[in-house]
Design an enzyme around this catalytic site. Structure first.
Site, PDB file in Angstrom:
ATOM      1  N   LYS A 145       0.833  -1.209   0.000  1.00 48.37           N
ATOM      2  CA  LYS A 145       0.000   0.000   0.000  1.00 48.37           C
ATOM      3  C   LYS A 145       0.866   1.256   0.000  1.00 48.37           C
ATOM      4  O   LYS A 145       0.630   2.194  -0.776  1.00 48.37           O
ATOM      5  CB  LYS A 145      -0.920   0.002   1.226  1.00 48.37           C
ATOM      6  CG  LYS A 145      -2.035  -1.021   1.167  1.00 48.37           C
ATOM      7  CD  LYS A 145      -2.851  -0.976   2.450  1.00 48.37           C
ATOM      8  CE  LYS A 145      -4.006  -1.963   2.404  1.00 48.37           C
ATOM      9  NZ  LYS A 145      -4.805  -1.925   3.652  1.00 48.37           N
ATOM     10  N   SER A 181      -0.531   0.613   6.165  1.00 48.19           N
ATOM     11  CA  SER A 181      -0.816  -0.302   7.273  1.00 48.19           C
ATOM     12  C   SER A 181      -1.837  -1.344   6.828  1.00 48.19           C
ATOM     13  O   SER A 181      -2.634  -1.111   5.921  1.00 48.19           O
ATOM     14  CB  SER A 181      -1.342   0.463   8.494  1.00 48.19           C
ATOM     15  OG  SER A 181      -2.557   1.116   8.192  1.00 48.19           O
ATOM     16  N   ASP A 182      -1.772  -2.473   7.487  1.00 53.41           N
ATOM     17  CA  ASP A 182      -2.763  -3.512   7.224  1.00 53.41           C
ATOM     18  C   ASP A 182      -2.837  -4.430   8.425  1.00 53.41           C
ATOM     19  O   ASP A 182      -1.945  -4.427   9.293  1.00 53.41           O
ATOM     20  CB  ASP A 182      -2.412  -4.319   5.964  1.00 53.41           C
ATOM     21  CG  ASP A 182      -3.662  -4.946   5.356  1.00 53.41           C
ATOM     22  OD1 ASP A 182      -4.024  -6.054   5.781  1.00 53.41           O
ATOM     23  OD2 ASP A 182      -4.290  -4.321   4.486  1.00 53.41           O
ATOM     24  N   GLN A 183      -3.902  -5.183   8.462  1.00 55.05           N
ATOM     25  CA  GLN A 183      -4.112  -6.098   9.583  1.00 55.05           C
ATOM     26  C   GLN A 183      -4.704  -7.402   9.070  1.00 55.05           C
ATOM     27  O   GLN A 183      -5.581  -7.392   8.203  1.00 55.05           O
ATOM     28  CB  GLN A 183      -5.065  -5.459  10.588  1.00 55.05           C
ATOM     29  CG  GLN A 183      -5.303  -6.278  11.843  1.00 55.05           C
ATOM     30  CD  GLN A 183      -6.367  -5.631  12.717  1.00 55.05           C
ATOM     31  OE1 GLN A 183      -7.542  -5.635  12.376  1.00 55.05           O
ATOM     32  NE2 GLN A 183      -5.946  -5.065  13.840  1.00 55.05           N
ATOM     33  N   ALA A 198       0.357  -4.472  10.926  1.00 55.37           N
ATOM     34  CA  ALA A 198       1.640  -4.076  10.343  1.00 55.37           C
ATOM     35  C   ALA A 198       1.581  -2.639   9.865  1.00 55.37           C
ATOM     36  O   ALA A 198       0.541  -2.161   9.420  1.00 55.37           O
ATOM     37  CB  ALA A 198       1.981  -4.994   9.173  1.00 55.37           C
TER      38      ALA A 198
END
Length: 199
Positions: free
Chosen positions: A59, A75-77, A112
């Site tokens: 991203k 960010s990602d989860q 993250a």
């Protein structure tokens, strides 16, 4: 000169966290197909936290390609039970299945965050939260989903901790920011080191 700060996300929750911290930034959604990025990783047996890190990086890299000389935060989860990664439920029946599987067990949120500038990854970080759901009966799940309705489809676990979803849990280990998908304390520390915010 302080570099422009960009959040590579359209998430209102992540924007809220950044705004509440007093950061001056722009938000631009990343133009990536998350499922297309995830698919080969999952096929190769990548761990759920590694998937979150790759997505966060992807991203930030995509948005960085459109905004040179900026510090881009991606960010990602992912949500996992063992090595199994969950995705958002398709409908309320799918949401009920999620809650049945999570009932009485501990699952993990893998959050993250990455900072990219001009296509170069300057920093990345991974944080975890462990959430233990209390044992739920089928009747309770049905009543709960009848109350929350379509909101259950907006999160991977079919729950919202900021709403009635908190009633599903008996134990939560991990900070608020990690649970919402943007580990703020390590991010702020790094932004200070980079001179992007007041140190």
């Amino acid at each position: 000169m302080t570099p422009k700060l960009i959040l590579a996300s359209s998430s209102p929750f992540r924007r809220m966290l950044m705004e509440n911290a007093g950061l001056s930034f722009e938000a631009h959604a990343a133009r990536i197909d998350e499922r297309a990025v995830e698919a080969p990783l999952e096929k190769a047996g990548a761990k759920p936290d590694a998937v979150a890190l790759v997505l966060a990086r992807a991203k930030a890299e995509e948005v960085s390609s459109r905004f040179p000389k900026s510090l881009v935060i991606g960010s990602d989860q992912t949500m996992s039970l063992g090595d199994n990664v969950f995705h958002k439920p398709n409908d309320l029946a799918d949401a009920a299945s999620h809650l049945q599987v999570l009932s009485g067990v501990t699952h993990r949120l893998n959050s993250a965050v990455a900072i990219v500038s001009d296509g170069v990854v300057l920093w990345e970080h991974l944080a975890h939260a462990e959430l233990t759901m209390r044992p739920l009966t089928m009747d309770f799940i049905a009543r709960h989903l009848a109350r929350v309705g379509e909101r259950a489809l907006s999160s991977v676990g079919a729950y919202q901790l900021e709403g009635e979803g908190i009633q599903l849990f008996e134990k939560i280990e991990g900070d608020y920011f990690t649970i919402l998908g943007l580990p703020m304390l390590p991010l702020l520390k790094k932004l200070r080191k980079l001179g992007a915010i007041d140190g």
